[in-house]
Design a protein around this motif. Structure first.
Motif, PDB file in Angstrom:
ATOM      1  N   LYS A   1      12.391 -37.924   3.047  1.00 53.28           N
ATOM      2  CA  LYS A   1      11.232 -37.244   2.473  1.00 53.28           C
ATOM      3  C   LYS A   1      10.349 -36.656   3.570  1.00 53.28           C
ATOM      4  CE  LYS A   1      11.140 -39.989  -1.732  1.00 53.28           C
ATOM      5  NZ  LYS A   1      10.384 -40.954  -2.549  1.00 53.28           N
ATOM      6  N   TYR A   2      10.193 -37.393   4.675  1.00 48.39           N
ATOM      7  CA  TYR A   2       9.434 -36.865   5.806  1.00 48.39           C
ATOM      8  C   TYR A   2      10.110 -35.608   6.350  1.00 48.39           C
ATOM      9  CZ  TYR A   2       6.681 -41.212   6.361  1.00 48.39           C
ATOM     10  OH  TYR A   2       5.828 -42.267   6.192  1.00 48.39           O
ATOM     11  N   GLU A   3      11.416 -35.668   6.530  1.00 47.63           N
ATOM     12  CA  GLU A   3      12.150 -34.545   7.120  1.00 47.63           C
ATOM     13  C   GLU A   3      12.119 -33.307   6.235  1.00 47.63           C
ATOM     14  OE1 GLU A   3      16.056 -35.872   8.303  1.00 47.63           O
ATOM     15  OE2 GLU A   3      15.244 -37.015   9.993  1.00 47.63           O
ATOM     16  N   ARG A   4      12.055 -33.468   4.936  1.00 46.25           N
ATOM     17  CA  ARG A   4      11.966 -32.329   4.018  1.00 46.25           C
ATOM     18  C   ARG A   4      10.539 -31.822   3.874  1.00 46.25           C
ATOM     19  NH1 ARG A   4      14.702 -35.584   0.324  1.00 46.25           N
ATOM     20  NH2 ARG A   4      12.865 -35.489  -0.969  1.00 46.25           N
ATOM     21  N   GLY A   5       9.578 -32.620   4.326  1.00 48.86           N
ATOM     22  CA  GLY A   5       8.180 -32.241   4.158  1.00 48.86           C
ATOM     23  C   GLY A   5       7.653 -32.647   2.801  1.00 48.86           C
ATOM     24  N   ALA A   6       8.455 -33.365   2.017  1.00 47.13           N
ATOM     25  CA  ALA A   6       8.031 -33.784   0.682  1.00 47.13           C
ATOM     26  C   ALA A   6       6.915 -34.814   0.767  1.00 47.13           C
ATOM     27  CB  ALA A   6       9.214 -34.359  -0.090  1.00 47.13           C
TER      28      ALA A   6
ATOM     29  N   LYS B   1      -1.645 -26.997  -2.994  1.00 47.63           N
ATOM     30  CA  LYS B   1      -2.172 -27.694  -4.157  1.00 47.63           C
ATOM     31  C   LYS B   1      -1.001 -28.292  -4.918  1.00 47.63           C
ATOM     32  CE  LYS B   1      -6.099 -24.686  -4.407  1.00 47.63           C
ATOM     33  NZ  LYS B   1      -6.229 -23.270  -4.398  1.00 47.63           N
ATOM     34  N   ARG B   2      -1.292 -29.264  -5.744  1.00 44.31           N
ATOM     35  CA  ARG B   2      -0.225 -29.899  -6.535  1.00 44.31           C
ATOM     36  C   ARG B   2       0.577 -28.841  -7.282  1.00 44.31           C
ATOM     37  NH1 ARG B   2       0.091 -35.250  -6.687  1.00 44.31           N
ATOM     38  NH2 ARG B   2      -1.755 -36.451  -6.236  1.00 44.31           N
ATOM     39  N   GLY B   3       1.890 -29.004  -7.279  1.00 43.01           N
ATOM     40  CA  GLY B   3       2.759 -28.084  -7.991  1.00 43.01           C
ATOM     41  C   GLY B   3       3.204 -26.900  -7.156  1.00 43.01           C
ATOM     42  N   GLU B   4       2.614 -26.701  -5.966  1.00 37.43           N
ATOM     43  CA  GLU B   4       2.994 -25.567  -5.119  1.00 37.43           C
ATOM     44  C   GLU B   4       4.112 -25.925  -4.145  1.00 37.43           C
ATOM     45  OE1 GLU B   4      -0.328 -23.970  -3.043  1.00 37.43           O
ATOM     46  OE2 GLU B   4      -1.284 -23.226  -4.846  1.00 37.43           O
ATOM     47  N   GLY B   5       4.507 -27.180  -4.098  1.00 37.16           N
ATOM     48  CA  GLY B   5       5.527 -27.603  -3.151  1.00 37.16           C
ATOM     49  C   GLY B   5       4.901 -28.102  -1.867  1.00 37.16           C
ATOM     50  N   PRO B   6       5.749 -28.486  -0.920  1.00 41.39           N
ATOM     51  CA  PRO B   6       5.243 -29.049   0.333  1.00 41.39           C
ATOM     52  C   PRO B   6       4.443 -28.046   1.151  1.00 41.39           C
ATOM     53  CG  PRO B   6       7.618 -29.420   0.094  1.00 41.39           C
ATOM     54  CD  PRO B   6       7.197 -28.490  -0.996  1.00 41.39           C
ATOM     55  N   ASN B   7       3.504 -28.552   1.909  1.00 41.12           N
ATOM     56  CA  ASN B   7       2.705 -27.743   2.819  1.00 41.12           C
ATOM     57  C   ASN B   7       3.606 -27.258   3.952  1.00 41.12           C
ATOM     58  OD1 ASN B   7       1.029 -27.512   5.399  1.00 41.12           O
ATOM     59  ND2 ASN B   7      -0.541 -27.566   3.813  1.00 41.12           N
TER      60      ASN B   7
ATOM     61  N   ASP C   1       3.714 -29.558   6.942  1.00 40.71           N
ATOM     62  CA  ASP C   1       4.502 -30.771   6.733  1.00 40.71           C
ATOM     63  C   ASP C   1       5.995 -30.469   6.852  1.00 40.71           C
ATOM     64  OD1 ASP C   1       2.201 -32.301   6.290  1.00 40.71           O
ATOM     65  OD2 ASP C   1       2.201 -31.813   4.152  1.00 40.71           O
ATOM     66  N   ILE C   2       6.408 -29.324   6.361  1.00 40.86           N
ATOM     67  CA  ILE C   2       7.814 -28.909   6.480  1.00 40.86           C
ATOM     68  C   ILE C   2       8.179 -28.731   7.946  1.00 40.86           C
ATOM     69  CG2 ILE C   2       9.456 -27.053   6.004  1.00 40.86           C
ATOM     70  CD1 ILE C   2       7.934 -26.635   3.322  1.00 40.86           C
ATOM     71  N   HIS C   3       7.304 -28.069   8.700  1.00 37.80           N
ATOM     72  CA  HIS C   3       7.564 -27.838  10.123  1.00 37.80           C
ATOM     73  C   HIS C   3       7.668 -29.162  10.885  1.00 37.80           C
ATOM     74  CE1 HIS C   3       7.422 -25.759  13.998  1.00 37.80           C
ATOM     75  NE2 HIS C   3       6.616 -26.742  14.379  1.00 37.80           N
ATOM     76  N   VAL C   4       6.729 -30.067  10.644  1.00 39.75           N
ATOM     77  CA  VAL C   4       6.739 -31.372  11.314  1.00 39.75           C
ATOM     78  C   VAL C   4       8.029 -32.120  10.945  1.00 39.75           C
ATOM     79  CG1 VAL C   4       5.605 -33.640  11.420  1.00 39.75           C
ATOM     80  CG2 VAL C   4       4.248 -31.546  11.564  1.00 39.75           C
ATOM     81  N   GLY C   5       8.415 -32.068   9.695  1.00 43.68           N
ATOM     82  CA  GLY C   5       9.654 -32.716   9.261  1.00 43.68           C
ATOM     83  C   GLY C   5      10.884 -32.121   9.925  1.00 43.68           C
ATOM     84  N   GLN C   6      10.900 -30.800  10.081  1.00 40.95           N
ATOM     85  CA  GLN C   6      12.027 -30.145  10.746  1.00 40.95           C
ATOM     86  C   GLN C   6      12.109 -30.565  12.208  1.00 40.95           C
ATOM     87  OE1 GLN C   6      11.150 -26.014   9.983  1.00 40.95           O
ATOM     88  NE2 GLN C   6      12.393 -25.973   8.128  1.00 40.95           N
ATOM     89  N   ARG C   7      10.958 -30.672  12.863  1.00 40.17           N
ATOM     90  CA  ARG C   7      10.945 -31.106  14.263  1.00 40.17           C
ATOM     91  C   ARG C   7      11.402 -32.565  14.373  1.00 40.17           C
ATOM     92  NH1 ARG C   7      10.794 -27.574  18.252  1.00 40.17           N
ATOM     93  NH2 ARG C   7       9.621 -29.033  19.514  1.00 40.17           N
ATOM     94  N   LEU C   8      11.018 -33.393  13.407  1.00 32.01           N
ATOM     95  CA  LEU C   8      11.465 -34.787  13.369  1.00 32.01           C
ATOM     96  C   LEU C   8      12.985 -34.839  13.251  1.00 32.01           C
ATOM     97  CD1 LEU C   8      11.092 -37.858  13.037  1.00 32.01           C
ATOM     98  CD2 LEU C   8      10.601 -37.443  10.617  1.00 32.01           C
ATOM     99  N   ARG C   9      13.529 -34.068  12.320  1.00 28.46           N
ATOM    100  CA  ARG C   9      14.976 -34.044  12.130  1.00 28.46           C
ATOM    101  C   ARG C   9      15.692 -33.511  13.371  1.00 28.46           C
ATOM    102  NH1 ARG C   9      18.818 -30.666   8.080  1.00 28.46           N
ATOM    103  NH2 ARG C   9      20.670 -31.916   8.454  1.00 28.46           N
ATOM    104  N   LEU C  10      15.138 -32.476  13.973  1.00 31.49           N
ATOM    105  CA  LEU C  10      15.732 -31.903  15.171  1.00 31.49           C
ATOM    106  C   LEU C  10      15.844 -32.951  16.272  1.00 31.49           C
ATOM    107  CD1 LEU C  10      16.715 -29.460  16.866  1.00 31.49           C
ATOM    108  CD2 LEU C  10      14.315 -29.055  17.429  1.00 31.49           C
ATOM    109  N   ARG C  11      14.757 -33.656  16.548  1.00 27.78           N
ATOM    110  CA  ARG C  11      14.777 -34.655  17.620  1.00 27.78           C
ATOM    111  C   ARG C  11      15.727 -35.794  17.279  1.00 27.78           C
ATOM    112  NH1 ARG C  11      14.669 -35.336  22.925  1.00 27.78           N
ATOM    113  NH2 ARG C  11      13.890 -37.389  23.460  1.00 27.78           N
TER     114      ARG C  11
END
Length: 157
Positions: free
Chosen positions: A63-68, A20-26, A29-39
């Motif tokens: 922002k994608y890589e951080r999951g933001a 939810k808003r204010g809780e930070g990234p899902n 989304d963080i995992h997908v961003g980490q995999r993007l950065r890894l590749r």
């Protein structure tokens, strides 16, 4: 560790609860961003070069890589084509967890940071330069044995 799948009375799994808003990234989304950065880093690409290849700014890629920022399905498909991986690559190793424990368990940030170290990247790049598939497979098995990993052989090597 046994993984639990939550199933409702109609036989379908319960949806993963979204942040939810204010809780930070899902966490997904963080995992997908980490995999993007890894590749991206395994291929030796800068954020700027990859961003140009898919038509976005390097800031948006950050922002994608951080999951933001969440990556849309069409953008994820485009990224998979440019990076030479199937879309499922971004979801590989995504832990299946109870909704209640998903936010409590530590993120994979520490594991990801070890994957992003120069030594690790050089090792992976060298591994994929081995031209013979059987030699690559045996090298993979040797490294696993040296590390004391007794789990079943991976089919991705």
């Amino acid at each position: 560790m046994l993984e639990k799948k939550l199933v409702t009375k109609n036989g379908l799994a319960q949806p993963y609860s979204l942040s939810k808003r204010g809780e930070g990234p899902n966490p997904i989304d963080i995992h997908v961003g980490q995999r993007l950065r890894l590749r991206r880093t395994l291929l030796g690409l800068s954020q700027e070069i990859l961003g140009e290849a898919v038509g976005i700014t390097f800031q948006q890629l950050q922002k994608y890589e951080r999951g933001a920022n969440r990556i849309s399905a069409s953008r994820l498909f485009n990224l998979s084509q440019v990076l030479g991986v199937p879309v499922t690559f971004f979801f590989d190793d995504l832990p299946v967890q109870d909704v209640e424990t998903a936010m409590e368990e530590p993120s994979e940030t520490q594991e990801f940071e070890s994957m992003a170290r120069r030594e690790t990247l050089e090792l992976v790049r060298a591994y994929y330069r081995i031209p013979e598939e059987m030699v690559r497979r045996r090298t993979f098995e040797l490294v696993k044995a040296l590390a004391g990993d007794t789990n079943e052989s991976s089919k991705d090597a």
